[in-house]
Design a protein around this motif. Structure first.
Motif, PDB file in Angstrom:
ATOM      1  N   VAL A   1       0.866  -1.183   0.000  1.00 57.70           N
ATOM      2  CA  VAL A   1       0.000   0.000   0.000  1.00 57.70           C
ATOM      3  C   VAL A   1       0.902   1.233   0.000  1.00 57.70           C
ATOM      4  O   VAL A   1       1.745   1.391   0.891  1.00 57.70           O
TER       5      VAL A   1
ATOM      6  N   SER B   1      -4.329   7.301   2.057  1.00 56.69           N
ATOM      7  CA  SER B   1      -3.451   6.137   2.052  1.00 56.69           C
ATOM      8  C   SER B   1      -3.367   5.480   3.437  1.00 56.69           C
ATOM      9  O   SER B   1      -3.345   4.252   3.536  1.00 56.69           O
TER      10      SER B   1
ATOM     11  N   VAL C   1       1.843   4.606   0.943  1.00 55.24           N
ATOM     12  CA  VAL C   1       1.360   5.548   1.967  1.00 55.24           C
ATOM     13  C   VAL C   1       2.147   6.856   1.932  1.00 55.24           C
ATOM     14  O   VAL C   1       3.370   6.864   2.006  1.00 55.24           O
ATOM     15  N   SER C   2       1.397   7.943   1.827  1.00 56.76           N
ATOM     16  CA  SER C   2       2.030   9.258   1.743  1.00 56.76           C
ATOM     17  C   SER C   2       2.056   9.950   3.098  1.00 56.76           C
ATOM     18  O   SER C   2       2.831  10.869   3.311  1.00 56.76           O
TER      19      SER C   2
ATOM     20  N   LYS D   1      -7.246   0.361  -6.903  1.00 60.11           N
ATOM     21  CA  LYS D   1      -7.673   1.575  -6.191  1.00 60.11           C
ATOM     22  C   LYS D   1      -8.983   1.288  -5.442  1.00 60.11           C
ATOM     23  O   LYS D   1     -10.062   1.653  -5.910  1.00 60.11           O
TER      24      LYS D   1
ATOM     25  N   THR E   1      -3.358   1.865  -4.090  1.00 58.48           N
ATOM     26  CA  THR E   1      -3.216   3.297  -3.808  1.00 58.48           C
ATOM     27  C   THR E   1      -4.555   3.850  -3.323  1.00 58.48           C
ATOM     28  O   THR E   1      -5.612   3.298  -3.609  1.00 58.48           O
ATOM     29  N   GLY E   2      -4.471   4.959  -2.583  1.00 61.03           N
ATOM     30  CA  GLY E   2      -5.669   5.493  -1.921  1.00 61.03           C
ATOM     31  C   GLY E   2      -6.447   6.505  -2.743  1.00 61.03           C
ATOM     32  O   GLY E   2      -7.139   7.329  -2.161  1.00 61.03           O
TER      33      GLY E   2
END
Ligand code: Q46
Ligand code: ZN
Ligand code: ZN
Length: 311
Positions: free
Chosen positions: A52, A60, A54-55, A199, A158-159
């Motif tokens: 995953v 995310s 993650v930002s 997604k 991805t989120g």
């Protein structure tokens, strides 16, 4: 406003469905909807290992949290991009580390500047002044893919949310970006050297995801990247928000309609635009002899084999 199901006080009215829900029923619906979308579009199989991206943002981190809660085998991957203006990368990493400590979910943290000698901001100062997001996007796609592969993942999640994705579609259609339209998918199948990409949050609005994060006690970075200011997508988002206010459900119909339309098109009519060669330096798919990542980081190509929690 009262919850449609139990008549307790509602915390949200999901206007798209005209559905007021209390905290308990909102959280329940959010998680079961995620699961339904994953099953409906065959995003994840039980034996998959899901990376995953993650930002540090709400989308995310919530995605990583929900997938873990739904008992999928997950690994978060965070890229410290090397954007020092407004302490953006520093703060993003802080939120990711807090999340990791709080929920004990594995996250790999990869510092681009430490590994490639240049961070995104260094690249922007030099060659890529005009297009910060192009180079950043290219670097993120490359590293997420290769880090996930090296950690035995076979799916990359991805989120992206409804607001992002409908704005992106709007822009792609406005300028008839054929290649981008072709590439815009809910699920991108695995190809040689490229992971399957999914997604799962694509039909949730930003507002729903933010509420989920808040109700679950997931702290997230609220600052936007300093380079996103003035980005065209923000303008498209504001146009679509106006339309949505007048007619709730516009974004969802726009995006769902697009995916339905696309699924009816004969895939053979679409030309593949992915790389057909292998990069001479790193072996990843590319259209050229040497891929853009290796050209960009000429002296410091990707070569480190990282495992979770190594830095
Ligand atoms: S692409 Fe562009 Fe983002 Fe990279 S430079 Fe910032 S705004 S972080 S999603
Ligand atoms: Zn309720
Ligand atoms: Zn390469």
């Amino acid at each position: 406003m009262r919850c449609r199901i139990c008549k307790e006080r509602a915390v949200i009215n999901i206007r798209t469905h005209n559905l007021p829900l209390c905290k308990e029923h909102f959280l329940e619906r959010f998680e079961s909807e995620t699961k339904r979308i994953i099953k409906k579009y065959k995003m994840i199989k039980n034996e998959d290992k899901v990376a995953v991206a993650v930002s540090g943002g709400k989308d995310s981190l919530s995605l990583l949290y929900v997938l873990h809660k739904l008992k999928y085998n997950v690994l978060g991957i965070h890229l410290n991009l090397g954007i020092y203006s407004e302490n953006y990368s520093l703060n993003s990493e802080k939120f990711v580390r807090n999340f990791q400590d709080k929920f004990n979910i594995p996250i790999l943290i990869y510092d681009i500047k430490k590994n490639q000698e240049k961070g995104i901001e260094d690249l922007i100062k030099n060659r890529w002044k005009e297009k910060p997001c192009s180079v950043c996007g290219m670097v993120k796609r490359y590293l997420m893919n290769i880090l996930a592969l090296k950690n035995n993942c076979n799916v990359l999640a991805t989120g992206h949310n409804l607001d992002d994705e409908s704005a992106r579609l709007f822009g792609n259609i406005l300028y008839w970006q054929e290649e981008h339209i072709e590439h815009q998918e809910l699920v991108l199948k695995e190809e040689e050297g490229l992971l399957k990409k999914i997604k799962p949050f694509i039909f949730f609005s930003e507002k729903e995801i933010a509420l989920y994060a808040i109700l679950k006690g997931i702290p997230y970075i609220r600052d936007e990247c300093p380079y996103s200011i003035g980005a065209k997508t923000l303008k498209y988002k504001s146009i679509l928000n106006n339309l949505e206010n007048d007619s709730p459900g516009t974004k969802l119909r726009f995006l769902k309609g697009f995916y339905e339309f696309k699924s009816k098109i004969n895939k053979n009519d679409l030309k593949s635009f992915k790389g057909t060669k292998k990069c001479r330096e790193c072996g990843m798919p590319t259209k050229r002899d040497i891929c853009t990542f290796c050209t960009t980081f000429e002296k410091h190509p990707f070569k480190i084999e990282l495992k979770v929690n190594e830095r």
